[in-house]
Design a protein around this motif. Structure first.
Motif, PDB file in Angstrom:
ATOM      1  N   PHE A 160       0.845  -1.187  -0.026  1.00 33.82           N
ATOM      2  CA  PHE A 160       0.071  -0.084   0.037  1.00 33.82           C
ATOM      3  C   PHE A 160       0.943   1.169   0.251  1.00 33.82           C
ATOM      4  CE2 PHE A 160      -2.238  -3.494   2.146  1.00 33.82           C
ATOM      5  CZ  PHE A 160      -3.148  -3.521   1.348  1.00 33.82           C
ATOM      6  N   ASP A 161       1.938   1.229   0.787  1.00 34.37           N
ATOM      7  CA  ASP A 161       2.917   2.389   0.695  1.00 34.37           C
ATOM      8  C   ASP A 161       3.486   2.506  -0.819  1.00 34.37           C
ATOM      9  OD1 ASP A 161       4.908   4.425   2.281  1.00 34.37           O
ATOM     10  OD2 ASP A 161       6.082   2.993   1.054  1.00 34.37           O
ATOM     11  N   ALA A 162       3.990   1.126  -1.317  1.00 32.78           N
ATOM     12  CA  ALA A 162       4.395   1.292  -2.494  1.00 32.78           C
ATOM     13  C   ALA A 162       3.411   2.069  -3.598  1.00 32.78           C
ATOM     14  CB  ALA A 162       4.893  -0.040  -2.969  1.00 32.78           C
ATOM     15  N   ALA A 163       2.175   1.532  -3.420  1.00 37.23           N
ATOM     16  CA  ALA A 163       1.302   2.082  -4.351  1.00 37.23           C
ATOM     17  C   ALA A 163       1.034   3.460  -4.353  1.00 37.23           C
ATOM     18  CB  ALA A 163      -0.306   1.360  -4.229  1.00 37.23           C
ATOM     19  N   MET A 164       1.132   4.102  -3.118  1.00 30.19           N
ATOM     20  CA  MET A 164       1.245   5.551  -2.846  1.00 30.19           C
ATOM     21  C   MET A 164       2.175   6.168  -3.690  1.00 30.19           C
ATOM     22  SD  MET A 164      -1.704   6.185  -1.061  1.00 30.19           S
ATOM     23  CE  MET A 164      -1.229   7.946  -0.472  1.00 30.19           C
ATOM     24  N   PHE A 165       3.585   5.601  -3.318  1.00 32.66           N
ATOM     25  CA  PHE A 165       4.804   6.087  -4.011  1.00 32.66           C
ATOM     26  C   PHE A 165       4.469   6.410  -5.462  1.00 32.66           C
ATOM     27  CE2 PHE A 165       8.554   5.445  -6.411  1.00 32.66           C
ATOM     28  CZ  PHE A 165       9.388   6.334  -6.019  1.00 32.66           C
ATOM     29  N   TYR A 166       4.124   5.120  -6.322  1.00 32.74           N
ATOM     30  CA  TYR A 166       4.113   5.017  -7.680  1.00 32.74           C
ATOM     31  C   TYR A 166       2.894   5.916  -8.181  1.00 32.74           C
ATOM     32  CZ  TYR A 166       7.611   1.592  -7.734  1.00 32.74           C
ATOM     33  OH  TYR A 166       8.843   0.686  -7.724  1.00 32.74           O
ATOM     34  N   GLY A 167       1.855   5.942  -7.313  1.00 36.48           N
ATOM     35  CA  GLY A 167       0.635   6.584  -7.715  1.00 36.48           C
ATOM     36  C   GLY A 167       0.926   8.140  -7.909  1.00 36.48           C
ATOM     37  N   GLY A 168       1.835   8.646  -7.004  1.00 42.20           N
ATOM     38  CA  GLY A 168       2.140  10.111  -7.071  1.00 42.20           C
ATOM     39  C   GLY A 168       3.056  10.173  -8.175  1.00 42.20           C
ATOM     40  N   VAL A 198      -6.190   1.844  -9.630  1.00 40.60           N
ATOM     41  CA  VAL A 198      -5.790   1.268  -8.539  1.00 40.60           C
ATOM     42  C   VAL A 198      -6.573   0.633  -7.700  1.00 40.60           C
ATOM     43  CG1 VAL A 198      -4.177   1.380  -6.466  1.00 40.60           C
ATOM     44  CG2 VAL A 198      -3.804   2.830  -8.466  1.00 40.60           C
ATOM     45  N   GLU A 199      -6.655  -0.942  -7.518  1.00 40.46           N
ATOM     46  CA  GLU A 199      -7.471  -1.679  -6.796  1.00 40.46           C
ATOM     47  C   GLU A 199      -6.822  -2.498  -5.399  1.00 40.46           C
ATOM     48  OE1 GLU A 199      -9.854  -6.020  -7.579  1.00 40.46           O
ATOM     49  OE2 GLU A 199      -9.886  -4.183  -9.251  1.00 40.46           O
ATOM     50  N   TYR A 200      -7.242  -2.273  -4.326  1.00 39.61           N
ATOM     51  CA  TYR A 200      -6.519  -2.628  -3.301  1.00 39.61           C
ATOM     52  C   TYR A 200      -7.360  -4.058  -2.706  1.00 39.61           C
ATOM     53  CZ  TYR A 200      -4.404   1.742  -2.908  1.00 39.61           C
ATOM     54  OH  TYR A 200      -3.688   3.180  -3.216  1.00 39.61           O
ATOM     55  N   GLU A 201      -6.872  -4.992  -2.530  1.00 37.10           N
ATOM     56  CA  GLU A 201      -7.147  -6.365  -2.097  1.00 37.10           C
ATOM     57  C   GLU A 201      -6.263  -6.632  -0.761  1.00 37.10           C
ATOM     58  OE1 GLU A 201      -7.142  -9.166  -5.173  1.00 37.10           O
ATOM     59  OE2 GLU A 201      -8.550  -8.312  -6.089  1.00 37.10           O
ATOM     60  N   ALA A 202      -6.383  -7.851  -0.301  1.00 40.93           N
ATOM     61  CA  ALA A 202      -5.971  -8.253   1.037  1.00 40.93           C
ATOM     62  C   ALA A 202      -4.628  -7.757   1.330  1.00 40.93           C
ATOM     63  CB  ALA A 202      -6.027  -9.631   1.307  1.00 40.93           C
ATOM     64  N   ARG A 208      -4.753  -1.624 -13.036  1.00 41.61           N
ATOM     65  CA  ARG A 208      -5.631  -1.594 -14.195  1.00 41.61           C
ATOM     66  C   ARG A 208      -5.323  -0.447 -15.308  1.00 41.61           C
ATOM     67  NH1 ARG A 208      -9.440  -5.995 -13.750  1.00 41.61           N
ATOM     68  NH2 ARG A 208      -9.699  -6.739 -11.592  1.00 41.61           N
ATOM     69  N   SER A 209      -5.320  -0.940 -16.429  1.00 46.66           N
ATOM     70  CA  SER A 209      -5.132   0.029 -17.586  1.00 46.66           C
ATOM     71  C   SER A 209      -6.314  -0.327 -18.780  1.00 46.66           C
ATOM     72  CB  SER A 209      -3.979  -0.032 -18.379  1.00 46.66           C
ATOM     73  OG  SER A 209      -3.982   0.950 -19.509  1.00 46.66           O
ATOM     74  N   GLN A 210      -7.454   0.443 -18.788  1.00 41.88           N
ATOM     75  CA  GLN A 210      -8.483   0.163 -19.685  1.00 41.88           C
ATOM     76  C   GLN A 210      -9.155  -0.974 -19.352  1.00 41.88           C
ATOM     77  OE1 GLN A 210      -8.985   1.936 -22.511  1.00 41.88           O
ATOM     78  NE2 GLN A 210      -7.419   3.483 -21.995  1.00 41.88           N
ATOM     79  N   GLY A 211      -9.416  -1.301 -18.021  1.00 40.48           N
ATOM     80  CA  GLY A 211      -9.935  -2.224 -17.155  1.00 40.48           C
ATOM     81  C   GLY A 211      -9.086  -3.406 -16.999  1.00 40.48           C
ATOM     82  N   HIS A 212      -8.059  -3.658 -17.609  1.00 41.20           N
ATOM     83  CA  HIS A 212      -7.365  -4.960 -17.518  1.00 41.20           C
ATOM     84  C   HIS A 212      -6.164  -4.843 -16.460  1.00 41.20           C
ATOM     85  CE1 HIS A 212      -9.773  -6.052 -20.840  1.00 41.20           C
ATOM     86  NE2 HIS A 212      -9.366  -5.087 -21.494  1.00 41.20           N
ATOM     87  N   VAL A 213      -5.903  -5.590 -15.951  1.00 43.01           N
ATOM     88  CA  VAL A 213      -4.743  -6.074 -14.698  1.00 43.01           C
ATOM     89  C   VAL A 213      -3.597  -6.094 -15.665  1.00 43.01           C
ATOM     90  CG1 VAL A 213      -3.656  -7.239 -13.116  1.00 43.01           C
ATOM     91  CG2 VAL A 213      -6.061  -7.035 -13.163  1.00 43.01           C
ATOM     92  N   VAL A 214      -2.712  -5.106 -15.422  1.00 43.73           N
ATOM     93  CA  VAL A 214      -1.402  -4.711 -16.047  1.00 43.73           C
ATOM     94  C   VAL A 214      -0.036  -5.090 -15.293  1.00 43.73           C
ATOM     95  CG1 VAL A 214      -2.021  -3.419 -18.001  1.00 43.73           C
ATOM     96  CG2 VAL A 214      -1.469  -2.342 -16.018  1.00 43.73           C
ATOM     97  N   ALA A 215      -0.342  -5.031 -13.739  1.00 41.03           N
ATOM     98  CA  ALA A 215       0.813  -5.150 -12.897  1.00 41.03           C
ATOM     99  C   ALA A 215       0.194  -5.524 -11.517  1.00 41.03           C
ATOM    100  CB  ALA A 215       1.349  -3.787 -12.934  1.00 41.03           C
ATOM    101  N   ARG A 216       0.918  -5.953 -10.587  1.00 39.56           N
ATOM    102  CA  ARG A 216       0.565  -6.403  -9.238  1.00 39.56           C
ATOM    103  C   ARG A 216       1.634  -5.791  -8.029  1.00 39.56           C
ATOM    104  NH1 ARG A 216      -3.399 -10.285  -8.881  1.00 39.56           N
ATOM    105  NH2 ARG A 216      -3.933 -11.302 -10.841  1.00 39.56           N
ATOM    106  N   ILE A 217       1.179  -5.317  -7.163  1.00 43.23           N
ATOM    107  CA  ILE A 217       2.110  -4.923  -6.142  1.00 43.23           C
ATOM    108  C   ILE A 217       1.850  -6.142  -4.864  1.00 43.23           C
ATOM    109  CG2 ILE A 217       3.010  -3.222  -4.594  1.00 43.23           C
ATOM    110  CD1 ILE A 217       2.091  -1.397  -6.683  1.00 43.23           C
TER     111      ILE A 217
END
Length: 274
Positions: A163-171, A185-189, A195-204
């Motif tokens: 989640f911290d990484a997602a904040m970094f890359y999101g910024g 960006v979709e947060y799970e457990a 997602r880009s154009q609705g498709h998953v393109v990477a995971r963190i």
């Protein structure tokens, strides 16, 4: 034999398609920093069945082709030697200088660039936990055009705190922004999906240690290629001077002769992306 023939897309355009101005933070390329072009071409040609062409940027670059379409690059540059031998994902940005400045503001570092590399501009950065990634401003290559449903490789960030990484890359990359084409960006457990154009393109994914002595368990981006035959790719890696670090029926972690790690997964097996 084409052991690593990529399956998700059947496009045959070997040129550039679109620009990073409309891609907004999506993965757009993967590239290997290597000690030698000829040796790397022989290894990956044997293991993944790639063919090659010059990159149009001098003698230090090659473009890997699958079904005549660009899927990855190899670079050998004095400026890149400090980064070590590794596979690195690149993200599309409209302004490389701005993205690099944002990374530094958020605790990351700029290892190389931004510098001009026709037909665009490039920089190698590290996030605040030490994982290396690249940014690319300019024309996009063939199958990596983000509007397509699937790319020839998939990337996963293994890090201490997803989640911290997602904040970094999101910024840095304008994820989840109001910019046209921005990635969702979709947060799970304990993981984050991009997602880009609705498709998953990477995971963190969470779990890696910042201080682990083994680089495979420190924060890093894992590059995975879809292949036809995982066991044959593993055998080819051994025959051509590489190694097999982990091996299963549908997935294997391989090492090239210079030590760069990458993963292959069966195109007929479980899928990484949604």
């Amino acid at each position: 034999m084409n052991h690593g023939k990529t399956q998700p897309s059947r496009a045959t355009d070997a040129g550039s398609t679109g620009s990073t101005g409309s891609a907004c933070g999506a993965p757009c390329w993967v590239s290997l920093t290597s000690h030698g072009l000829e040796a790397a071409q022989r290894f990956y040609g044997a293991v993944l069945g790639w063919q090659w062409r010059p990159a149009g940027s001098g003698d230090h670059f090659r473009i890997a082709l699958a079904d005549s379409a660009p899927v990855a690059g190899i670079a050998v540059l004095p400026a890149l030697r400090q980064t070590g031998v590794a596979w690195t994902p690149y993200f599309a940005v409209p302004d490389a200088d701005q993205a690099a400045a944002r990374a530094r503001e958020r605790g990351g570092t700029a290892g190389v660039g931004p510098l001009r590399l026709p037909p665009g501009r490039v920089a190698l950065l590290s996030d605040r936990h030490g994982a290396t990634f690249g940014i690319w401003e300019g024309e996009l290559f063939g199958r990596w055009e983000p509007r397509r449903r699937a790319a020839p490789a998939f990337i996963t960030l293994h890090t201490r705190d997803a989640f911290d990484a997602a904040m970094f890359y999101g910024g840095v990359l304008d994820w989840a922004s109001d910019r046209p084409g921005s990635c969702e960006v979709e947060y799970e457990a304990d993981e984050v999906l991009l997602r880009s154009q609705g498709h998953v393109v990477a995971r963190i994914e969470s779990g890696e240690s910042d201080t682990a002595p083994d680089p495979s368990v420190r924060p890093h981006w894992q590059v995975t290629f879809l292949v036809d035959d995982v066991p044959e790719c593993a055998r080819a890696a051994r025959r051509h001077g590489g190694g097999v670090l982990e091996e299963g029926e549908h997935e294997a972690v391989l090492r090239d002769p210079d030590g760069a790690r990458f993963t292959v997964i069966s195109a007929a097996g479980p899928r990484l992306a949604g």
